[in-house]
Enzyme design. Structure first.
Site, PDB file in Angstrom:
ATOM      1  N   CYS A  95       1.005  -1.266   0.256  1.00 54.54           N
ATOM      2  CA  CYS A  95       0.088  -0.105  -0.053  1.00 54.54           C
ATOM      3  C   CYS A  95       1.058   1.302   0.080  1.00 54.54           C
ATOM      4  O   CYS A  95       1.315   1.691  -1.102  1.00 54.54           O
ATOM      5  CB  CYS A  95      -0.976  -0.049   1.221  1.00 54.54           C
ATOM      6  N   HIS A 193      -3.701  -5.959   2.370  1.00 52.67           N
ATOM      7  CA  HIS A 193      -3.475  -6.000   3.548  1.00 52.67           C
ATOM      8  C   HIS A 193      -4.343  -7.222   4.136  1.00 52.67           C
ATOM      9  O   HIS A 193      -4.913  -7.809   3.281  1.00 52.67           O
ATOM     10  CB  HIS A 193      -4.325  -4.667   4.497  1.00 52.67           C
TER      11      HIS A 193
END
Ligand code: GLN
Length: 238
Positions: A95, A193
């Protein structure tokens, strides 16, 4: 000092980029390496410390816009990660950490911020926040099962010719162009995630295989498989 035979896992900047539980990626790597009787030494590198060059696997996680900008500045100035990747170390960047690897990414006002140029990608702010479950089919050359994870980001990422898409999205936004993540050499970038390696232990083994240069003994993945099935069923039955 790490012993020569130990697998060295380097967790970059937990003080800046550890907001989304991505430290779980460190735990999964450690556990899967130890189950294969490897000795593991994990180094947590705070942003005030130099990044060691002798690691085998580097991990960097997601975070908010300001810490992300600070992390990019410090990594660029430090140069240790660049040297490690240049000598073939493996890396998983998640990310904010993924966006940092590119040439540029969007800051808190959407302003372009310099990345560290380790991946041929460029990120900008997208039209809306991407939040929710991600499911994606991995590039066949990597021979990995379907990816599952959770995403939460504003950025969209454009891939250049120096990288390949990691996977094609079946659910969720990922890079914003129908693909999710990218890879080049032994570096993987992703928006996943979950943490990513708990949801996708085969991805952990890909990194371990790159780092050790050998084949890995199979291990009992009953609990990982249960989590994967539960998450994949929840998304794909919608
Ligand atoms: N700040 C970045 C974005 O919003 C990364 C967010 C994250 O790491 N979850 O795109």
């Amino acid at each position: 000092m790490p012993s020569d035979s130990a697998l060295r896992v380097v967790w970059i900047y937990p003080d800046l980029l550890s907001t989304y539980g991505d430290q779980g990626n460190v735990l999964v790597l450690e556990q899967r390496a130890r189950k294969r009787s490897m000795t593991v030494e994990t180094i947590h590198v705070r942003s005030s410390d130099p990044v060691p060059e002798s690691g085998d696997i580097y991990l960097i996680g997601g975070g908010e816009d300001r810490p992300q900008i600070l992390a990019a500045q410090r990594l660029r100035k430090d140069g240790g990660l660049h040297r490690a990747i240049a000598r073939g170390a493996a890396m998983l960047a998640v990310c904010a950490g993924y966006q940092i690897m590119g040439s540029t990414f969007g800051g808190e006002e959407g302003q372009p911020v310099d990345g560290i140029g380790l991946l041929d990608i460029a990120s900008t702010r997208g039209p809306a926040r991407a939040v929710g479950e991600l499911v994606a089919e991995v590039d066949t050359s990597l021979n990995l099962p379907t990816l599952t994870g959770f995403e939460n980001h504003m950025g969209v990422t454009r891939l250049g010719p120096g990288v390949k898409p990691l996977s094609r999205t079946l659910a969720g936004i990922g890079n914003g162009d129908g693909f999710e993540g990218c890879f080049a050499g032994h570096v993987v970038g992703t928006y996943l995630h979950g943490p990513a390696l708990a949801r996708n232990p085969a991805l952990a083994d890909l990194l371990l295989g790159w780092a050790t240069g050998g084949s890995l003994a199979p291990i009992d993945d009953t609990w990982y498989d249960r989590l994967r099935k539960e998450r994949l069923d929840a998304v794909m039955s919608r």
